[in-house]
Design a protein around this motif. Structure first.
Motif, short mmCIF file in Angstrom:
data_model
loop_
_atom_site.label_atom_id
_atom_site.label_comp_id
_atom_site.label_asym_id
_atom_site.label_seq_id
_atom_site.Cartn_x
_atom_site.Cartn_y
_atom_site.Cartn_z
N MET A 279 0.74 -1.18 -0.11
CA MET A 279 -0.10 -0.08 0.08
C MET A 279 0.80 1.11 -0.10
O MET A 279 0.66 2.17 -0.77
N LYS A 280 1.70 1.07 0.89
CA LYS A 280 2.81 2.48 1.05
C LYS A 280 3.39 2.67 -0.45
O LYS A 280 3.69 3.86 -0.88
N GLU A 281 3.89 1.70 -0.95
CA GLU A 281 4.73 1.80 -2.09
C GLU A 281 3.84 2.26 -3.13
O GLU A 281 4.22 3.08 -4.25
N GLY A 282 2.62 1.86 -3.16
CA GLY A 282 1.67 2.17 -4.26
C GLY A 282 1.13 3.39 -4.23
O GLY A 282 0.29 3.87 -4.86
N GLY A 283 1.56 4.40 -3.11
CA GLY A 283 1.15 5.71 -3.01
C GLY A 283 0.10 5.93 -1.81
O GLY A 283 -0.07 7.02 -1.44
N VAL A 284 -0.27 5.07 -1.05
CA VAL A 284 -1.24 5.28 -0.05
C VAL A 284 -0.51 5.78 1.19
O VAL A 284 0.51 5.38 1.40
N ASN A 285 -0.97 6.81 1.57
CA ASN A 285 -0.44 7.69 2.79
C ASN A 285 -1.23 8.06 4.05
O ASN A 285 -0.67 8.47 4.90
N ARG A 286 -2.74 7.40 4.16
CA ARG A 286 -3.19 7.62 4.96
C ARG A 286 -4.15 6.33 5.25
O ARG A 286 -4.78 6.05 4.13
N VAL A 287 -4.41 5.66 6.28
CA VAL A 287 -5.44 4.79 6.40
C VAL A 287 -6.35 4.94 7.54
O VAL A 287 -5.94 5.32 8.61
N SER A 288 -7.65 4.40 7.27
CA SER A 288 -8.54 4.50 8.05
C SER A 288 -9.07 3.38 8.54
O SER A 288 -9.56 2.50 7.78
N PHE A 289 -9.03 3.20 9.89
CA PHE A 289 -9.41 1.70 10.42
C PHE A 289 -10.92 1.64 11.02
O PHE A 289 -11.22 2.53 11.64
N GLY A 290 -11.60 0.56 10.47
CA GLY A 290 -12.85 0.31 11.25
C GLY A 290 -12.86 -0.33 12.36
O GLY A 290 -13.33 -1.55 12.44
N VAL A 291 -12.56 0.59 13.47
CA VAL A 291 -12.53 -0.01 14.76
C VAL A 291 -14.08 -0.28 15.52
O VAL A 291 -14.20 -1.26 15.88
N GLN A 292 -14.87 0.85 15.49
CA GLN A 292 -16.08 0.92 15.81
C GLN A 292 -16.29 0.83 17.47
O GLN A 292 -17.29 1.41 17.99
N ALA A 293 -15.61 0.13 18.43
CA ALA A 293 -15.66 -0.30 19.72
C ALA A 293 -14.53 -0.85 20.28
O ALA A 293 -13.68 -1.52 19.54
N PHE A 294 -14.31 -0.69 21.60
CA PHE A 294 -13.17 -1.07 22.34
C PHE A 294 -13.75 -2.34 23.31
O PHE A 294 -12.95 -2.60 24.29
N GLN A 295 -14.80 -2.82 23.12
CA GLN A 295 -15.30 -4.03 23.41
C GLN A 295 -15.38 -5.25 22.90
O GLN A 295 -16.32 -4.99 21.81
N ASN A 296 -15.08 -6.27 23.18
CA ASN A 296 -15.06 -7.49 22.11
C ASN A 296 -16.58 -7.83 22.13
O ASN A 296 -16.84 -8.36 21.07
N GLU A 297 -17.30 -7.80 23.13
CA GLU A 297 -18.73 -8.32 23.22
C GLU A 297 -19.38 -7.44 22.22
O GLU A 297 -20.44 -7.62 21.61
N LEU A 298 -19.29 -6.13 22.29
CA LEU A 298 -19.87 -4.85 21.38
C LEU A 298 -19.42 -5.46 19.83
O LEU A 298 -20.50 -5.56 19.01
N LEU A 299 -18.23 -5.69 19.69
CA LEU A 299 -17.78 -5.91 18.34
C LEU A 299 -18.58 -7.18 17.55
O LEU A 299 -19.02 -7.01 16.50
N SER A 300 -18.57 -8.42 18.42
CA SER A 300 -19.14 -9.53 18.08
C SER A 300 -20.48 -9.16 17.98
O SER A 300 -21.31 -9.76 16.89
N GLY A 301 -21.25 -8.45 18.64
CA GLY A 301 -22.59 -8.37 18.53
C GLY A 301 -23.22 -7.38 17.15
O GLY A 301 -24.37 -7.38 17.17
#
Length: 390
Positions: free
Chosen positions: A117-139
């Motif tokens: 990605m970096k070599e191809g020119g990408v210089n900003r990455v946006s991560f879909g985290v959504q929450a910091f609780q595993n039980e909410l993530l699986s829900g």
């Protein structure tokens, strides 16, 4: 009528990669589970769409590229390399300070892929985290866990990608105000330049919509949801982030320039299955299905629909998207685009909203007040169809 965007060629590119490892329970985006999908065929079709697009409307110097989805990072390293080379081939002139963003899911970004990605020119990455609780993530149907978040960010930094953003959500099923407080605290500990924080909308054609209709979706109360929004606004402000748009927070100077293109109602190319584009007052939507898109790209532009935007509609859009930004809408930008003043076109709703305390005025600029941020939809609603009903 003045030429839109002063006749400059588009300087922003949106590209859609519609594949995901699985479908999240709240997602109504044009996305398909990756297994058995013709990924390389799709990337070839995308290459053809880019070729035809730039023949029809040659690009200017590109200032922003945004690759969304789906989950673009489900591409394997060799697919990713092909895709990024194809982007560079058709849009060869890049601004020295180009912002090239790619959405990513935690857990789909090993070091090798991030290097490509970096070599191809990408210089900003946006991560879909959504929450910091595993039980909410699986829900909500996410397949990553909180450890994946930390590992993915560490991987990105180790290959020199430092312009990172994470998405969080509030108003999730079973989410409490305290859980959101913890998520915001953990997100801020990462000390990233940018955060997007959205409230859950229950969209049609999603699992959540089905559950909601059966009364089986334990959403927070309206009071809790309002408290969540007030909490995250105050925590972000305390930490030195600017709420430059209703759902987006950045360190000064680190705002997402690609999104600002949309909010200023400026032109952008929209490429890929189901993508929307806006060029020279013409909006288009591409064919959504992967195979139909691939097929259509063999014989021309893979359009589902395209339509002229009237000047009235463009003016309404200018207001509705522009007021999402804390900077507000500028009378001089409006006049430059339409050759008329804001007041002669929208005097009545502007005065009504100022009087109601939902907007504030600063010279020729109108922006949401603190109260207006909480009632944004009421504000935008004042401009919907105002001119086009005639």
């Amino acid at each position: 009528m003045t030429a839109h965007n002063n006749g400059r060629p588009p300087e922003a590119v949106y590209i859609h990669i519609p594949f995901c490892t699985n479908k999240c329970f709240y997602c109504d985006f044009n996305s398909y589970v990756l297994k058995d999908q013709p990924v390389m065929d799709y990337l070839h079709a995308l290459d053809r769409e880019m070729e035809l697009t730039v023949q029809q409307t040659p690009p200017g110097v590109i200032k922003t590229i945004f690759v969304g989805g789906g989950t673009p990072t489900v591409l394997k390293p060799d697919e990713m390399a092909y895709f990024l080379a194809s982007v560079r081939r058709h849009f060869p002139q890049w601004d020295d300070n180009i912002e090239f963003s790619m959405e990513a899911n935690p857990g789909t970004t090993d070091i090798e892929k991030l290097k490509v990605m970096k070599e191809g020119g990408v210089n900003r990455v946006s991560f879909g985290v959504q929450a910091f609780q595993n039980e909410l993530l699986s829900g909500i149907g996410r397949i990553h866990n909180v450890d994946d978040v930390y590992r993915s960010l560490e991987n990105a930094r180790s290959v020199g990608l430092n312009n990172l953003s994470v998405d969080l959500m509030f108003g999730l099923p079973n989410q409490t105000v305290d859980m959101l407080r913890e998520s915001v605290r953990k997100a801020l500990e990462l000390d990233l330049p940018h955060y997007s924080i959205y409230s859950l909308k229950v969209e049609e054609n999603t699992l959540f919509h089905t559950l909601f209709n059966k009364n089986k979706l334990p959403l927070p109360s309206e009071e809790d949801e309002l408290e969540m929004y007030l909490l995250l606004m105050s925590e972000m402000e305390k930490a030195g982030y600017i709420q430059y748009e209703i759902s987006n927070f950045a360190k000064p100077g680190m705002e997402s320039r690609h999104n600002i293109t949309y909010w200023r109602n400026e032109d952008y190319y929209g490429l890929g299955a189901g993508a929307h584009g806006y060029v020279k007052r013409q909006r288009h939507i591409n064919i959504k299905g992967v195979n139909p898109y691939n097929e259509a790209s063999r014989s021309g532009l893979p359009r589902l629909d395209s339509f002229e935007i009237s000047e009235q509609e463009a003016m309404e859009d200018f207001m509705m998207v522009g007021l999402r930004m804390r900077a507000g809408v500028s009378g001089s930008a409006f006049q430059a685009q339409f050759g008329k003043t804001l007041e002669e076109i929208f005097g009545a709703p502007l005065h009504k909203l100022l009087h109601a305390g939902l907007l504030e005025q600063d010279g020729g600029t109108y922006r949401l007040s603190k109260q207006g941020i909480l009632f944004g939809n009421d504000v935008f609603g004042e401009f919907v169809g105002l001119l086009t009903e005639v």
